[in-house]
Motif scaffolding. Structure first.
Motif, mmCIF file in Angstrom:
data_model
loop_
_atom_site.group_PDB
_atom_site.id
_atom_site.type_symbol
_atom_site.label_atom_id
_atom_site.label_comp_id
_atom_site.label_asym_id
_atom_site.label_seq_id
_atom_site.Cartn_x
_atom_site.Cartn_y
_atom_site.Cartn_z
ATOM 1 N N ASN A 266 -5.534 1.367 -5.415
ATOM 2 C CA ASN A 266 -6.862 1.853 -5.065
ATOM 3 C C ASN A 266 -7.870 0.815 -5.552
ATOM 4 O O ASN A 266 -8.019 0.643 -6.753
ATOM 5 C CB ASN A 266 -7.114 3.202 -5.714
ATOM 6 N N PRO A 267 -8.529 0.101 -4.662
ATOM 7 C CA PRO A 267 -8.481 0.204 -3.207
ATOM 8 C C PRO A 267 -7.191 -0.419 -2.654
ATOM 9 O O PRO A 267 -6.561 -1.237 -3.320
ATOM 10 C CB PRO A 267 -9.698 -0.607 -2.751
ATOM 11 N N ASN B 25 0.826 -1.220 0.000
ATOM 12 C CA ASN B 25 0.000 0.000 0.000
ATOM 13 C C ASN B 25 0.852 1.259 0.000
ATOM 14 O O ASN B 25 0.539 2.229 -0.692
ATOM 15 C CB ASN B 25 -0.958 0.002 1.193
ATOM 16 N N LYS C 70 0.680 2.167 -3.782
ATOM 17 C CA LYS C 70 -0.511 2.991 -3.590
ATOM 18 C C LYS C 70 -1.723 2.508 -4.407
ATOM 19 O O LYS C 70 -2.304 3.268 -5.187
ATOM 20 C CB LYS C 70 -0.198 4.448 -3.911
#
Length: 201
Positions: A35-36, A29, A33
């Motif tokens: 999404n979700p 994450n 990064k």
């Protein structure tokens, strides 16, 4: 005696697996990064159905950004079946392999290095993974701990307990299997995940 040793090894592997389940999700994450974001508690949303995990599990010789590759891997189409014969991209520095030299950057993937440090030194040491990847930091950490620990009761980390003086091929293989399992969608440890055999890997 053998049964007791096997139980101890299985218990340690289980502890490492549990520790890395949440840590790997957090690292993915932070770094990719998605999404979700990858759910630290739910393995069902990982694996190739998750774009971030899929990118890291994708064989290095394939391009995860190509929609045909994603579809082929997810559908297990001919030419896209993922086996232990290919190195996943999480093993590589910057998660990218040089197709002309598959050894360049191998075993220098950030998440792999973080997992190694989390298991063999401590989860907090995994925050700092800069270096040349030759294991010198483990040796230096062991020396520092010995110097600081003269006459003091200090909790030893795994590398100290097992007297690990350097990074070994066996320790890299162990962590590579642990990270691959953490990125996968399977919820309990088994030696075969679809077409991927952890023992042969």
């Amino acid at each position: 005696l053998f049964v007791k040793l096997r139980q101890g090894a299985d218990g340690a592997r289980g502890d490492d697996t549990s520790k890395l389940k949440a840590l790997v999700a957090d690292w993915v994450n932070r770094e990719l990064k998605p999404n979700p974001p990858v759910d630290p508690d739910d393995k069902h949303t990982r694996g190739f159905i998750n774009d971030a995990c899929g990118k890291l599990l994708c064989p290095a010789e394939l391009d995860w950004n190509n929609p045909a590759t994603k579809a082929g891997i997810r559908d297990r189409s001919q030419g896209y079946i993922v086996t232990e014969l290919s190195f996943p991209t999480f093993l590589y520095e910057r998660y990218t392999a040089n197709l002309d030299d598959l050894e360049a950057g191998l075993f220098k993937g950030r998440i792999l290095l973080q997992a190694f440090k989390a298991v063999f030194t401590s989860p907090s040491s995994a925050k700092d993974v800069e270096g040349d990847g030759n294991g010198a930091d483990i040796i230096e950490n062991n020396r520092r701990a010995r110097r600081a620990g003269w006459g003091l009761k200090v909790k030893k980390h795994v590398a100290q307990i097992i007297k690990m003086e350097k990074v070994t091929p066996r320790s890299i293989a162990y962590i590579a299997c642990q990270v691959r399992f953490a990125l996968s969608s399977i919820t309990s440890w088994r030696t075969v995940d679809g077409d991927f055999d952890y023992i042969l890997f």
